[in-house]
Design a protein around this motif. Structure first.
Motif, short mmCIF file in Angstrom:
data_model
loop_
_atom_site.label_atom_id
_atom_site.label_comp_id
_atom_site.label_asym_id
_atom_site.label_seq_id
_atom_site.Cartn_x
_atom_site.Cartn_y
_atom_site.Cartn_z
N ASP A 1 11.21 -33.01 31.76
CA ASP A 1 12.53 -32.69 31.21
C ASP A 1 12.53 -31.36 30.48
O ASP A 1 13.60 -30.84 30.13
CB ASP A 1 12.98 -33.80 30.26
N GLY A 2 11.36 -30.82 30.23
CA GLY A 2 11.27 -29.54 29.55
C GLY A 2 9.89 -28.97 29.69
O GLY A 2 8.92 -29.67 29.98
N GLY A 3 9.77 -27.66 29.54
CA GLY A 3 8.47 -27.01 29.60
C GLY A 3 8.12 -26.52 30.99
O GLY A 3 8.94 -26.54 31.91
N ILE A 62 -0.12 -25.34 31.02
CA ILE A 62 1.03 -26.13 30.60
C ILE A 62 1.57 -25.57 29.29
O ILE A 62 0.80 -25.29 28.37
CB ILE A 62 0.62 -27.61 30.39
N GLN A 63 2.88 -25.42 29.23
CA GLN A 63 3.54 -24.95 28.01
C GLN A 63 4.75 -25.82 27.73
O GLN A 63 5.64 -25.95 28.57
CB GLN A 63 3.96 -23.49 28.15
N GLY A 64 4.77 -26.44 26.55
CA GLY A 64 5.93 -27.18 26.08
C GLY A 64 6.39 -28.30 27.00
O GLY A 64 7.59 -28.54 27.13
N LEU A 65 5.46 -29.00 27.62
CA LEU A 65 5.82 -30.02 28.62
C LEU A 65 6.34 -31.27 27.93
O LEU A 65 5.69 -31.82 27.03
CB LEU A 65 4.61 -30.36 29.48
N GLU A 66 7.50 -31.75 28.38
CA GLU A 66 8.10 -32.95 27.80
C GLU A 66 8.68 -33.83 28.89
O GLU A 66 9.24 -33.35 29.88
CB GLU A 66 9.22 -32.60 26.80
N LYS A 67 8.55 -35.14 28.66
CA LYS A 67 9.22 -36.13 29.50
C LYS A 67 9.81 -37.19 28.58
O LYS A 67 9.11 -37.73 27.72
CB LYS A 67 8.25 -36.77 30.50
N ARG A 68 11.11 -37.46 28.78
CA ARG A 68 11.81 -38.42 27.94
C ARG A 68 12.50 -39.46 28.80
O ARG A 68 12.90 -39.18 29.93
CB ARG A 68 12.85 -37.70 27.07
N TYR A 69 12.63 -40.66 28.25
CA TYR A 69 13.33 -41.74 28.94
C TYR A 69 14.36 -42.36 28.01
O TYR A 69 14.19 -42.38 26.79
CB TYR A 69 12.34 -42.83 29.37
N LYS A 70 15.43 -42.87 28.60
CA LYS A 70 16.44 -43.58 27.85
C LYS A 70 16.08 -45.06 27.78
O LYS A 70 15.71 -45.68 28.78
CB LYS A 70 17.81 -43.42 28.52
N ASP A 71 16.17 -45.62 26.60
CA ASP A 71 16.01 -47.06 26.40
C ASP A 71 17.24 -47.53 25.62
O ASP A 71 17.24 -47.55 24.40
CB ASP A 71 14.73 -47.34 25.62
N GLY A 72 18.29 -47.87 26.38
CA GLY A 72 19.56 -48.15 25.74
C GLY A 72 20.13 -46.88 25.14
O GLY A 72 20.27 -45.86 25.82
#
Length: 227
Positions: free
Chosen positions: A58-60, A4-14
């Motif tokens: 979302d990234g990585g 794994i390299q630079g793994l990202e997960k993001r969510y919107k909250d408003g």
């Protein structure tokens, strides 16, 4: 090996963006057992979901022996989940329209047609099924529906379903959360024994010190990052 390299997960909250997972680097060698630990909200389940191809990062990058998982299309992800992944969900995800036996056999069915091709009728499959039933102490539950079971019994059925197809990567999300110490040890004995015998990789998301003690490696996640 999984890298794994630079793994990202993001969510919107408003209007706010929440970082659910940020993991700069990790390597999981084939045949190793890992406890994934950290506070609630640190991304333990998210990491397992990304590795299973249930959600997309979302990234990585996630690199496996089969290729770059994060670049797979939906068909390739389905094959990855079907063949390589044994997933034990925190909420079990058993199908109440099916019996316990049918739920477990579903694990083989999802492994790209083993069930359809008659694999479930072979002596090898029946021996493996019987071993899992006896080890998990669920022989007497075969014809029951999941809704008729206790949470601990449902958990043991979920473990059997995950292992029946002999996956190369076992992902377990709080697999002992509903169990007493005796059954927690039974589950972890089975998971670690299976992975050692099959040279499969095990990642267990857990808050439980007993469960953690079964794993020879630990990866610690923190909210918004990796310790």
């Amino acid at each position: 090996m999984i890298t794994i390299q630079g793994l990202e997960k993001r969510y919107k909250d408003g209007d706010q963006e929440i970082v659910a997972l940020h993991l700069p680097y990790a390597e999981f060698d084939r045949g190793t057992q890992w406890a994934v630990v950290g506070p609630s909200g640190s991304g333990k389940s998210t990491l397992l979901h990304c590795l299973a191809g249930i959600i997309r990062a979302d990234g990585g990058q996630i690199k496996t022996g089969e290729g770059i998982l994060t670049d797979f299309d939906e068909d390739a992800l389905q094959s990855w989940r079907s063949i390589e992944i044994g997933y034990i969900f925190q909420d079990f995800n058993l199908i109440d329209a099916l019996t316990v036996k049918e739920n477990i056999e579903l694990g083989a069915y999802l492994s790209l047609g083993h069930y359809v091709s008659g694999y479930n009728k072979t002596e090898q499959f029946q021996e493996r099924l019987q071993h899992l039933l006896e080890t998990m102490d669920i022989v007497n539950l075969l014809n029951k529906r999941p809704s008729a079971l206790s949470r601990g019994e449902q958990q043991r059925v979920a473990v059997a379903r995950a292992l029946i197809k002999e996956p190369s990567l076992v992902l377990a999300d709080e697999p002992t959360a509903s169990l007493d110490e005796e059954n927690s040890r039974r589950v972890m004995d089975l998971l670690t024994s299976y992975c050692k015998q099959s040279n499969a990789t095990l990642l267990v998301a857990t808050h439980d010190p007993l469960t953690k003690s079964y794993c020879s490696n630990v990866i610690t996640l923190t909210k918004g990052g990796h310790a």
